[in-house]
Scaffold this motif. Structure first.
Motif, short mmCIF file in Angstrom:
data_model
loop_
_atom_site.label_atom_id
_atom_site.label_comp_id
_atom_site.label_asym_id
_atom_site.label_seq_id
_atom_site.Cartn_x
_atom_site.Cartn_y
_atom_site.Cartn_z
N THR A 309 -61.27 44.48 17.17
CA THR A 309 -61.76 44.18 15.82
C THR A 309 -60.76 43.37 15.00
O THR A 309 -61.10 42.82 13.95
N ASP A 310 -59.50 43.28 15.47
CA ASP A 310 -58.51 42.50 14.73
C ASP A 310 -58.91 41.03 14.63
O ASP A 310 -58.61 40.35 13.63
N MET A 311 -59.60 40.54 15.66
CA MET A 311 -60.01 39.12 15.64
C MET A 311 -61.00 38.88 14.51
O MET A 311 -60.94 37.86 13.82
N TYR A 312 -61.92 39.84 14.31
CA TYR A 312 -62.92 39.66 13.25
C TYR A 312 -62.27 39.77 11.87
O TYR A 312 -62.65 39.06 10.92
N ASP A 316 -62.34 36.97 9.08
CA ASP A 316 -62.77 37.22 7.70
C ASP A 316 -61.77 36.65 6.70
O ASP A 316 -62.14 36.03 5.69
N MET A 317 -60.49 36.89 6.97
CA MET A 317 -59.46 36.40 6.06
C MET A 317 -59.43 34.87 6.02
O MET A 317 -59.09 34.27 4.99
N PRO A 322 -70.44 35.11 9.14
CA PRO A 322 -70.86 36.00 10.24
C PRO A 322 -71.35 35.22 11.46
O PRO A 322 -71.07 35.61 12.60
N PHE A 323 -72.10 34.12 11.24
CA PHE A 323 -72.58 33.35 12.39
C PHE A 323 -71.42 32.70 13.13
O PHE A 323 -71.40 32.65 14.36
N GLN A 324 -70.43 32.17 12.36
CA GLN A 324 -69.27 31.55 13.01
C GLN A 324 -68.48 32.59 13.80
O GLN A 324 -67.99 32.29 14.89
N GLN A 325 -68.38 33.81 13.26
CA GLN A 325 -67.69 34.88 14.00
C GLN A 325 -68.44 35.21 15.28
O GLN A 325 -67.84 35.41 16.34
N PHE A 326 -69.77 35.26 15.17
CA PHE A 326 -70.57 35.58 16.36
C PHE A 326 -70.42 34.49 17.41
O PHE A 326 -70.20 34.77 18.60
N TRP A 327 -70.54 33.24 16.99
CA TRP A 327 -70.55 32.13 17.94
C TRP A 327 -69.17 31.87 18.55
O TRP A 327 -69.04 31.59 19.74
N ALA A 328 -68.11 32.01 17.70
CA ALA A 328 -66.77 31.66 18.17
C ALA A 328 -66.03 32.85 18.79
O ALA A 328 -65.14 32.64 19.63
N LEU A 329 -66.38 34.07 18.38
CA LEU A 329 -65.65 35.24 18.88
C LEU A 329 -66.47 36.10 19.83
O LEU A 329 -66.01 36.46 20.92
N SER A 330 -67.70 36.43 19.41
CA SER A 330 -68.49 37.37 20.21
C SER A 330 -69.04 36.73 21.47
O SER A 330 -68.94 37.31 22.57
N VAL A 331 -69.63 35.54 21.33
CA VAL A 331 -70.29 34.92 22.49
C VAL A 331 -69.32 34.71 23.65
O VAL A 331 -69.66 35.05 24.80
N PRO A 332 -68.12 34.15 23.44
CA PRO A 332 -67.20 33.99 24.59
C PRO A 332 -66.86 35.33 25.25
O PRO A 332 -66.69 35.38 26.48
#
Length: 414
Positions: A309-312, A316-317, A322-332
């Motif tokens: 969760t540190d990446m999210y 945020d900071m 939220p979409f950029q977090q999903f696309w750049a962090l979650s999807v990979p």
């Protein structure tokens, strides 16, 4: 000064360990090979044999005997009858003979030219008989007192029947007619494209809905556990129960879905969801998505909860949406599990039979390759053609697996 280098090759200890490992694995490898390879080889073997359901049993001579006429008093004239037939309509039986013992007290007065009678020993040599052969042999006989005293009838003792026949499953006859029958005309390609539509859209739909459900339930809120349990309902319910529930729900005469659509003014007449093209194929695909998205949901949710969760928090900071977090962090992070799920769901959906058969029976444009296997083998009684379709399915999945591992994904876990 001499240079030191790591030892090359395998030492005696390593070779002993390798032999021990193979020795321990040998029983498991053998068991798996027997379970997997033997049925596969049997399917390949049957696919090149001209075999139908009736040919699964080797041809044999079926013989029934009885006594007809009067046999109640001394001097009565009766007839001993032997009824023979070839159990196969196609295969001949060679060197057919039968021998029987005439009951004591019955005197045969006339013998068929193909038979001999030595005291009470009756023997007949019928030679070769063709497929579908049927014949009745009759022997007139006179009743004597010992026959009445013993109460032993001809049918009480079985005749000894001999004969040999070639079994189509084990002989050296091979043919490609089963494959010609499968690929003849446009029917195969129609069934193939129906299978591809059902498999591709069913697989992708189940993955997308599973991903969407995992995103929804990846947050902590009251009732989260109950909602997760409800999401699993389609997957854990018996297929026979949910299939009939869908049939009743979308029934054109008494279904709640039709009643609701008519009340809302969406349609003026009832819709036959599982009985008309192409709606039936769309409905069975939706059923596939609805029933199997919980499996994707479970795997994706488990993977999402293991992401740091540190990446999210850092994103945020930095002001990431939220979409950029999903696309750049979650999807990979999810590509590995999504690749595994896509491979498994594609293979399982391509082989799916029970769902479609329960919902439509393969009618209204929903006949897939697996339904075709069933129809060829049991409806048309052509086991060879059914096995040929199964070989085609195996070949398609083999090509897909090779393509998948070579070009689509080399992510973690594959």
């Amino acid at each position: 000064m001499s240079e030191t280098s790591p030892p090359k090759g395998t030492g005696p200890l390593a070779r002993i360990e390798a032999r021990l490992a193979w020795g321990l694995l040998a029983p498991t490898i053998t068991a798996v090979a027997l379970v997997v390879l033997l049925p596969l080889l049997a399917i390949f073997w049957i696919s090149v044999k001209p075999v139908s359901l009736a040919d699964l049993r080797a041809p044999e001579v079926v013989l029934r005997e009885d006594i007809r006429g009067d046999d109640e008093a001394v001097g009565d004239q009766a007839t001993i009858r032997y009824r023979l037939r070839n159990s196969s309509q196609e295969q001949p039986i060679l060197g057919v003979t039968f021998a029987d013992t005439v009951p004591e007290g019955l005197t045969i007065t006339e013998v068929d030219p193909r038979c001999t009678l030595d005291d009470r020993a009756l023997r007949c040599d019928l030679g070769d008989i063709e497929g579908g052969y049927r014949e009745s042999l009759t022997f007139p006989a006179i009743v004597a007192q010992p026959y009445l005293d013993n109460a032993l009838r001809p049918q009480d003792s079985a005749a000894d029947v001999t004969g040999s026949a070639s079994n189509v499953l084990t002989n050296a006859t091979f043919t490609l007619d089963n494959f010609k029958r499968v690929f003849d005309g446009a029917e195969f390609w129609s069934v193939f494209w129906v299978t591809m539509f059902y498999t591709v859209f069913g697989t992708i739909g189940a993955l997308l809905f599973g991903l969407f459900a995992a995103l929804l339930l990846n947050k902590s809120f009251k009732g989260q556990g109950i909602l997760r349990g409800l999401y699993l309902f389609p997957y854990v319910s018996p297929i026979i129960a949910v299939a009939f529930a869908w049939i009743l729900l979308f029934d054109p005469f008494s279904g709640s879905a039709n009643a609701l659509l008519i009340q809302m003014g969406v349609t003026q007449e009832a819709i036959n969801f599982f009985g008309q093209r192409p709606l039936a194929l769309i409905m069975v695909t939706i059923f596939e998505i609805w029933r199997y998205f919980p499996l994707s949901f479970l795997f994706i949710l488990a993977r999402m909860q293991s992401i740091d969760t540190d990446m999210y928090e850092a994103a945020d900071m930095d002001g990431a949406s939220p979409f950029q977090q999903f696309w750049a962090l979650s999807v990979p992070q999810l590509l590995g599990i999504l690749s595994v799920l896509f491979l498994l769901r594609f293979i399982w959906t391509f082989n799916k039979f029970d769902d479609i058969f329960l919902l439509t029976g393969g009618n209204a444009g929903t006949r897939t390759l697996t339904v075709n296997v069933y129809e060829q083998a049991f409806a048309v009684s052509n086991i060879g053609a059914g096995a040929a379709v199964a070989v085609v399915i195996f070949g398609c999945l083999l090509l897909f697996s090779a393509f998948f591992f070579k070009f689509i994904s080399r992510e973690e876990g594959l």
